[in-house]
Design a protein around this motif. Structure first.
Motif, PDB file in Angstrom:
ATOM      1  N   SER A  25      14.069 -51.923  18.665  1.00  0.00           N
ATOM      2  CA  SER A  25      15.271 -51.813  19.488  1.00  0.00           C
ATOM      3  C   SER A  25      15.200 -52.900  20.549  1.00  0.00           C
ATOM      4  CB  SER A  25      15.363 -50.442  20.147  1.00  0.00           C
ATOM      5  OG  SER A  25      15.600 -49.458  19.173  1.00  0.00           O
ATOM      6  N   VAL A  26      16.201 -53.783  20.536  1.00  0.00           N
ATOM      7  CA  VAL A  26      16.163 -54.952  21.413  1.00  0.00           C
ATOM      8  C   VAL A  26      17.532 -55.209  22.031  1.00  0.00           C
ATOM      9  CG1 VAL A  26      14.288 -56.067  20.132  1.00  0.00           C
ATOM     10  CG2 VAL A  26      16.665 -56.535  19.510  1.00  0.00           C
ATOM     11  N   VAL A  34      14.091 -60.831  16.046  1.00  0.00           N
ATOM     12  CA  VAL A  34      13.837 -59.692  15.165  1.00  0.00           C
ATOM     13  C   VAL A  34      14.309 -60.013  13.750  1.00  0.00           C
ATOM     14  CG1 VAL A  34      14.367 -57.267  14.700  1.00  0.00           C
ATOM     15  CG2 VAL A  34      13.953 -58.036  17.047  1.00  0.00           C
ATOM     16  N   MET A  35      15.486 -60.607  13.632  1.00  0.00           N
ATOM     17  CA  MET A  35      16.009 -60.930  12.310  1.00  0.00           C
ATOM     18  C   MET A  35      15.141 -61.982  11.614  1.00  0.00           C
ATOM     19  SD  MET A  35      18.223 -58.679  12.001  1.00  0.00           S
ATOM     20  CE  MET A  35      18.696 -59.137  10.344  1.00  0.00           C
ATOM     21  N   VAL A  68      21.177 -52.756  10.694  1.00  0.00           N
ATOM     22  CA  VAL A  68      21.327 -53.217  12.070  1.00  0.00           C
ATOM     23  C   VAL A  68      22.438 -52.392  12.704  1.00  0.00           C
ATOM     24  CG1 VAL A  68      21.869 -55.183  13.548  1.00  0.00           C
ATOM     25  CG2 VAL A  68      20.624 -55.554  11.409  1.00  0.00           C
ATOM     26  N   GLN A  69      22.107 -51.710  13.819  1.00  0.00           N
ATOM     27  CA  GLN A  69      23.081 -50.874  14.511  1.00  0.00           C
ATOM     28  C   GLN A  69      23.093 -51.240  15.991  1.00  0.00           C
ATOM     29  OE1 GLN A  69      21.256 -47.085  13.210  1.00  0.00           O
ATOM     30  NE2 GLN A  69      23.331 -46.547  12.576  1.00  0.00           N
ATOM     31  N   ALA A  70      24.275 -51.543  16.510  1.00  0.00           N
ATOM     32  CA  ALA A  70      24.424 -51.859  17.938  1.00  0.00           C
ATOM     33  C   ALA A  70      24.976 -50.645  18.660  1.00  0.00           C
ATOM     34  CB  ALA A  70      25.351 -53.047  18.120  1.00  0.00           C
ATOM     35  N   GLU A  71      24.380 -50.373  19.813  1.00  0.00           N
ATOM     36  CA  GLU A  71      24.855 -49.282  20.649  1.00  0.00           C
ATOM     37  C   GLU A  71      24.688 -49.707  22.105  1.00  0.00           C
ATOM     38  OE1 GLU A  71      23.693 -44.706  21.608  1.00  0.00           O
ATOM     39  OE2 GLU A  71      23.598 -45.334  19.519  1.00  0.00           O
ATOM     40  N   VAL A  77      17.164 -52.373  14.787  1.00  0.00           N
ATOM     41  CA  VAL A  77      16.977 -52.923  13.445  1.00  0.00           C
ATOM     42  C   VAL A  77      15.925 -52.071  12.753  1.00  0.00           C
ATOM     43  CG1 VAL A  77      16.270 -54.937  12.103  1.00  0.00           C
ATOM     44  CG2 VAL A  77      17.537 -55.242  14.245  1.00  0.00           C
ATOM     45  N   THR A  78      16.253 -51.560  11.574  1.00  0.00           N
ATOM     46  CA  THR A  78      15.277 -50.819  10.785  1.00  0.00           C
ATOM     47  C   THR A  78      15.061 -51.545   9.468  1.00  0.00           C
ATOM     48  OG1 THR A  78      16.993 -49.387   9.853  1.00  0.00           O
ATOM     49  CG2 THR A  78      15.839 -48.573  11.792  1.00  0.00           C
TER      50      THR A  78
END
Length: 97
Positions: A25-26, A34-35, A68-71, A77-78
């Protein structure tokens, strides 16, 4: 390359197949790093493939999935890998986890 963001949590099915889950989580400015780690892990997995990639139930030797989920200000990123235990442990050892 030593992974700085992705930390793998292994699980063994007891029959020689494993699952390696990693999560990071970043903030947005760290997402490219991360990618790059995700790309490096998938490249290693492809290069050292134990057989065809695909769902194990459909005859694949290994598979991978990433999300990839943004919140708000954070992006999670999982990355999940499944495959032969020795192959996955070699992958984790390669990246120094």
């Amino acid at each position: 390359m030593t992974l700085q963001y992705l930390l793998f949590d292994p699980s063994d099915d007891g029959e020689g197949t494993g699952t390696w889950d990693a999560m990071a989580s970043v903030r947005a400015e760290q997402l490219p790093e991360v990618m790059n780690e995700v790309k490096a892990v998938l490249a290693w997995a492809e290069q050292h493939s134990p057989g065809p990639r695909g769902p194990l139930d459909d005859g694949g030797a290994w598979d991978a999935d990433h999300l990839v989920q943004a919140e708000g200000d954070w992006t999670t990123v999982t990355l999940t890998l499944t495959g032969p235990w020795a192959w996955g442990e070699a992958l984790v050892a390669h990246f120094g986890d």
